[in-house]
Design a protein around this motif. Structure first.
Motif, PDB file in Angstrom:
ATOM      1  N   ARG A 155       0.809  -1.220   0.000  1.00 62.74           N
ATOM      2  CA  ARG A 155       0.000   0.000   0.000  1.00 62.74           C
ATOM      3  C   ARG A 155       0.846   1.276   0.000  1.00 62.74           C
ATOM      4  O   ARG A 155       0.586   2.197  -0.767  1.00 62.74           O
ATOM      5  N   ALA A 156       1.847   1.338   0.837  1.00 67.14           N
ATOM      6  CA  ALA A 156       2.657   2.564   0.948  1.00 67.14           C
ATOM      7  C   ALA A 156       3.373   2.861  -0.362  1.00 67.14           C
ATOM      8  O   ALA A 156       3.395   4.010  -0.817  1.00 67.14           O
ATOM      9  N   ARG A 157       3.943   1.830  -0.995  1.00 63.56           N
ATOM     10  CA  ARG A 157       4.626   2.029  -2.273  1.00 63.56           C
ATOM     11  C   ARG A 157       3.664   2.487  -3.358  1.00 63.56           C
ATOM     12  O   ARG A 157       3.992   3.360  -4.165  1.00 63.56           O
ATOM     13  N   ALA A 158       2.478   1.893  -3.389  1.00 66.91           N
ATOM     14  CA  ALA A 158       1.501   2.249  -4.414  1.00 66.91           C
ATOM     15  C   ALA A 158       1.009   3.687  -4.238  1.00 66.91           C
ATOM     16  O   ALA A 158       0.896   4.438  -5.206  1.00 66.91           O
ATOM     17  N   VAL A 159       0.737   4.075  -3.009  1.00 66.70           N
ATOM     18  CA  VAL A 159       0.272   5.446  -2.751  1.00 66.70           C
ATOM     19  C   VAL A 159       1.387   6.437  -3.062  1.00 66.70           C
ATOM     20  O   VAL A 159       1.131   7.509  -3.623  1.00 66.70           O
ATOM     21  N   LEU A 160       2.621   6.101  -2.739  1.00 65.68           N
ATOM     22  CA  LEU A 160       3.738   6.975  -3.063  1.00 65.68           C
ATOM     23  C   LEU A 160       3.887   7.121  -4.575  1.00 65.68           C
ATOM     24  O   LEU A 160       4.102   8.225  -5.086  1.00 65.68           O
ATOM     25  N   LEU A 161       3.756   6.020  -5.289  1.00 67.03           N
ATOM     26  CA  LEU A 161       3.852   6.048  -6.742  1.00 67.03           C
ATOM     27  C   LEU A 161       2.766   6.939  -7.340  1.00 67.03           C
ATOM     28  O   LEU A 161       3.033   7.740  -8.235  1.00 67.03           O
ATOM     29  N   ILE A 162       1.562   6.825  -6.814  1.00 63.43           N
ATOM     30  CA  ILE A 162       0.431   7.605  -7.334  1.00 63.43           C
ATOM     31  C   ILE A 162       0.559   9.079  -6.974  1.00 63.43           C
ATOM     32  O   ILE A 162       0.367   9.951  -7.798  1.00 63.43           O
TER      33      ILE A 162
END
Length: 170
Positions: A155-162
């Protein structure tokens, strides 16, 4: 148990915590990767809008012979962005994130065409305002949607990417 339910895709009557644990039991799937890529591509124009604002603010007032007191009109995209963020914060949970993404696309595409074909300042500024409102609708809903569909480990990586990398690419 959560993994079995994910395989059967029977989510009727499932409480939020049970669905969350079932989601966390799995790895990132194809639909989650596709959603991540789609939201990433939707957020790239957000970075472009911020970058292009400085270029437009430097060149267009000279080309259109704007006086110093007219330069205040160039803040309309930022006002639209703040307005869109406030609207999305208030209505994203109520109407649903997918509805807000559809609303963004419905506003953004015609307003970019209108801005490209603008022959006057007022049409151009109105179109840029609508573009900024639609981008303001997109950002919080995309981040919240990504946080909802990704397993806890990713989740953290995906939100950071977005939220950070997509506008930087734009």
């Amino acid at each position: 148990r959560g993994l079995e339910r994910l395989r059967r895709k029977s989510w009727r009557g499932v409480k939020g915590a049970e669905m969350e644990s079932g989601l966390d039991a799995c790895d990132v799937g194809k639909s989650q990767r596709m959603s991540l890529m789609a939201l990433f591509l939707l957020l790239v124009p957000f970075g472009m809008e911020i970058d292009m604002s400085s270029v437009i603010n430097a060149e267009t007032p000279r080309e259109w012979h704007l006086r110093d007191n007219m330069l205040v009109l160039w803040v309309t995209p930022y006002a639209g962005l703040v307005g869109g963020l406030l609207i999305a914060a208030a209505t994203g949970d109520r109407w649903g994130r997918r509805t807000m993404l559809y609303l963004h696309s419905t506003i953004y595409v015609p307003s970019t065409v209108l801005a490209a074909a603008a022959s006057s300042r007022s049409v151009f500024l109105s179109a840029r305002f609508l573009m900024a409102v639609s981008l303001g609708l997109l950002v919080p809903c995309a981040v919240a949607l990504m946080a909802e569909i990704m397993p806890r480990l990713h989740r953290a990586r995906a939100v950071l990417l977005i939220s950070a990398l997509a506008p930087a690419v734009g």
